[in-house]
Scaffold this active site. Structure first.
Site, short mmCIF file in Angstrom:
data_model
loop_
_atom_site.label_atom_id
_atom_site.label_comp_id
_atom_site.label_asym_id
_atom_site.label_seq_id
_atom_site.Cartn_x
_atom_site.Cartn_y
_atom_site.Cartn_z
N SER A 215 5.73 5.66 23.66
CA SER A 215 6.06 6.50 22.68
C SER A 215 5.42 6.25 21.34
CB SER A 215 7.56 6.31 22.63
OG SER A 215 8.40 7.48 21.99
N GLU A 345 11.18 13.63 30.37
CA GLU A 345 11.07 13.12 28.86
C GLU A 345 12.16 13.48 28.14
OE1 GLU A 345 8.76 11.14 27.87
OE2 GLU A 345 7.05 11.13 29.16
N HIS A 466 12.33 10.01 29.23
CA HIS A 466 11.82 9.16 28.32
C HIS A 466 12.29 7.69 28.47
CE1 HIS A 466 8.62 8.85 24.92
NE2 HIS A 466 9.89 8.28 23.97
#
Ligand SMILES: *[C@@H]1O[C@H](CO)[C@@H](O)[C@H](O)[C@H]1NC(C)=O
Ligand SMILES: *[C@@H]1O[C@H](CO)[C@@H](O)[C@H](O)[C@H]1NC(C)=O
Ligand SMILES: *[C@@H]1O[C@H](CO)[C@@H](O)[C@H](O)[C@H]1NC(C)=O
Ligand SMILES: *[C@@H]1O[C@H](CO)[C@@H](O)[C@H](O)[C@H]1NC(C)=O
Ligand SMILES: *[C@@H]1O[C@H](CO)[C@@H](O)[C@H](O)[C@H]1NC(C)=O
Ligand SMILES: *[C@@H]1O[C@H](CO)[C@@H](O)[C@H](O)[C@H]1NC(C)=O
Length: 564
Positions: A215, A345, A466
């Site tokens: 990230s 995600e 995510h």
């Protein structure tokens, strides 16, 4: 039959000879000591998933405390210390809104290994994985309860994790000489410099450093690849779920943020110098705790502080141009590169919108004004309105956004925040790279996730969201159990992912030969003709052209020419 005892005897003499160079403490494996060029460091021990001893050196200072006069300054290297430095426990994370311990004095790193050199002989040389933590450049850290080494350390590598400054304390950028920006990224460079100087003492190979980021850490990785400051300090790169090559604007300052930060803590919103001087006097916790005030629409945007292109005041500049521009020109560190995304995600954020009548009404009625905030592109221009209209047509066919197209809103969150930028990165890098480029989609749906469907009491994951791949690389004891005999499925994925990453760190190739753990898969390189990627799910399968229809639309809306 006699050979084994003789070898044991010889080994014992060898060890005894080696140990005589070290303080007596080293012999008690509970308290391993390593002698670095900057002084002696004492660690502690942990156990891997399979029961190996981990020599854990947690909380090693790698830069002077960035406090007082050093606040908002680039990191200052540390001097050699006397005595034995105590690195036996997690240090606080950098200031952020959390109930975990934090401190402005937070520039610490952790080194984990299962094999130390015997004595001061360079007889162990292991490749490194240096993990750059996620958290949007404003949260999280490297404490071992978030990034436990228990899975990675069953591989023959060294793992380094570390804190870097966050939020305003790490990314204040007025665009003027007091605060040109990127200090949090310069902290990361300082970690790599510390590694170059000291890692051999831990049995590390300073010539085989893999930077791996997730990230915000992944945005960092792509920036290190184009940064003049990072050149030569790493040799392979893994960029997981984000990239500095997305459509999110990267400017020359974050002055607007500095002004808002000033307002939130009662500083004058005057010129850059006044803001800088006042923010320097505000308690770190006050700066950190004003984070929620930066939200503009619901809890969006997800990304607030970013790297900036530094104006030149004669300082060491981390970023000299837009990363896309530098990748296009081929001005980047050409090395084995691995990147990819999870299937869903940030798709789960669509629920927050659909379930909140205020937000739902607003996004439907004021789409052109609202959309650039959650989906993070240029605002308030004719071009921006065009882009918003095109996205509405593409994802929703101009229909109202509601429960019936929840999955489309999810795709829009996934593509805008993560997927498109990564896809652009893999294309840009592979076009000019002289080393292999690997692309993946992580689609393995286990029992655990960072987001569960509402009303399921944390039993039904929203999808593969995510951070969900991190569950198998790190023991995240804050959230999940240590996987063992009770979790055979999870253990299988731990073995797959840690093996792929360790292979990549060792050989620059995640599947260098046939392997039972990796089910004989051969991960073929990505190129712009076949666009191959490894689908990491219940099976390991090579596929082509990941989400091609979706990413093509983004390519069309944000053409590369505008970065040339
Ligand atoms: C090292 O630090 C830990 C925790 O921070 C503490 O418990 C321990 O007593 C210290 N050890 C020494 C030798 O000072
Ligand atoms: C819905 O969103 C608005 C705007 O961000 C917020 O003020 C409100 O608290 C949210 N409502 C719920 C029920 O979460
Ligand atoms: C916006 O779209 C219209 C129609 O497609 C086009 O003519 C115009 O040039 C676009 N404007 C910008 C600034 O992109
Ligand atoms: C595709 O990749 C090749 C190298 O494999 C490169 O020479 C070419 O410029 C790339 N094309 C585009 C459109 O990026
Ligand atoms: C949720 O799960 C926990 C732990 O498994 C359990 O103790 C609790 O009773 C469950 N709650 C509901 C509402 O089902
Ligand atoms: C993997 O390859 C080996 C050697 O070629 C073979 O014996 C084995 O059956 C293969 N395993 C799988 C799961 O394909």
């Amino acid at each position: 039959m006699l050979i084994q005892p003789i070898l044991t005897f010889l080994a014992a003499i060898g060890l005894a000879l080696a140990y005589q160079h070290l303080p007596p403490d080293f012999k008690t494996t509970q308290n391993p000591i390593v002698i670095t060029p900057l002084g002696s460091i004492q660690g502690s021990t942990l156990r891997t998933r399979l029961g190996k001893t981990i020599y854990a050196f947690r909380g090693i200072r790698y830069a002077q405390p960035p406090v007082g006069e050093l606040r908002f300054q680039p990191p200052v290297p540390i001097e050699k210390h006397e005595g034995v430095y105590n690195a036996t426990d997690d240090k606080p994370m950098c200031p952020q809104p959390t109930t975990d311990p934090t401190s402005e004095d937070c520039l610490y790193l952790n080194v984990y290994t299962t094999k130390l050199p015997s004595g001061n002989i360079n007889n162990v040389k292991r490749p490194l994985i240096v993990h750059i933590h996620p958290g949007g450049f404003y949260s999280a850290g490297s404490a071992s309860y978030w990034g436990g080494p228990q899975y990675f350390m069953d591989q023959d590598i060294i793992l380094v994790t570390f804190n870097y400054r966050l939020g305003t304390l790490g990314f204040l950028s007025t665009g003027e000489k007091e605060a040109p920006g990127n200090n949090g990224l310069k902290d990361q460079v300082q970690v790599l410099r510390w590694i170059k100087q000291n890692i051999e003492a831990f049995g590390g190979d300073s010539g085989s450093v893999t930077i791996q980021g997730y990230s915000a850490g992944s945005i960092s990785v792509t920036c290190h690849m184009v940064s003049p400051m990072s050149r030569g300090l790493f040799h392979k790169a893994i960029a997981m779920s984000a990239s500095g090559t997305s459509q999110s604007p990267i400017g020359h300052n974050l002055l607007d943020f500095a002004r808002r930060q000033a307002k939130f803590v009662g500083c004058p919103e005057g010129n850059a110098k006044e803001i800088y001087n006042c923010l320097k006097t505000i308690p770190a916790a006050d700066l950190a705790n004003s984070l929620p005030k930066f939200a503009e629409w619901g809890t969006d945007p997800i990304l607030l502080w970013t790297p900036v292109i530094e104006n030149d005041f004669g300082q060491e500049r981390f970023l000299t141009a837009h990363p896309i521009t530098l990748f296009m020109k081929g001005e980047f560190t050409k090395i084995p590169f691995m990147t990819g995304v999870t299937t869903d995600e940030f798709a789960f954020r669509s629920l927050y919108v659909i379930e909140n009548s205020t937000l739902l009404k607003d996004i439907n009625e004021n789409w052109e004004k609202v959309a650039p905030i959650p989906f993070q592109y240029e605002r308030n221009t004719e071009k921006s309105k065009n882009i918003s209209r095109a996205l509405r047509k593409f994802y929703f066919n101009d229909k109202p956004i509601d429960q019936s197209n929840l999955n489309k809103l999810g795709e829009l969150y996934a593509d805008s925040m993560i997927g498109f930028g990564n896809n652009r990165a893999v294309k840009l890098v592979s076009a000019k790279n002289t080393a292999p480029t690997y692309y993946y989609k992580f689609s393995y749906q286990g029992d655990y996730s960072h987001n569960y469907l509402p009303g399921t009491n944390n039993t039904k994951p929203y999808g593969v969201v995510h951070h969900d791949d991190l569950i198998y690389l790190f023991y995240i004891s804050k959230l999940f159990p240590l996987f063992g005999v009770d979790s055979p499925k999870e253990v299988g994925m731990v073995e797959i992912l840690t093996t792929l990453h360790a292979n990549f760190a060792k050989y620059g190739n995640p599947t260098p030969g046939h392997s039972k753990v990796l089910r004989n898969v051969s991960w073929e390189q990505f190129n712009n003709r076949t666009e191959k990627y490894l689908d990491i799910g219940t099976k390991l399968v090579m596929r082509e052209k990941l989400f091609d229809d979706r990413y093509s639309e983004w390519e069309r809306l944000f053409p590369l020419e505008q970065y040339a």
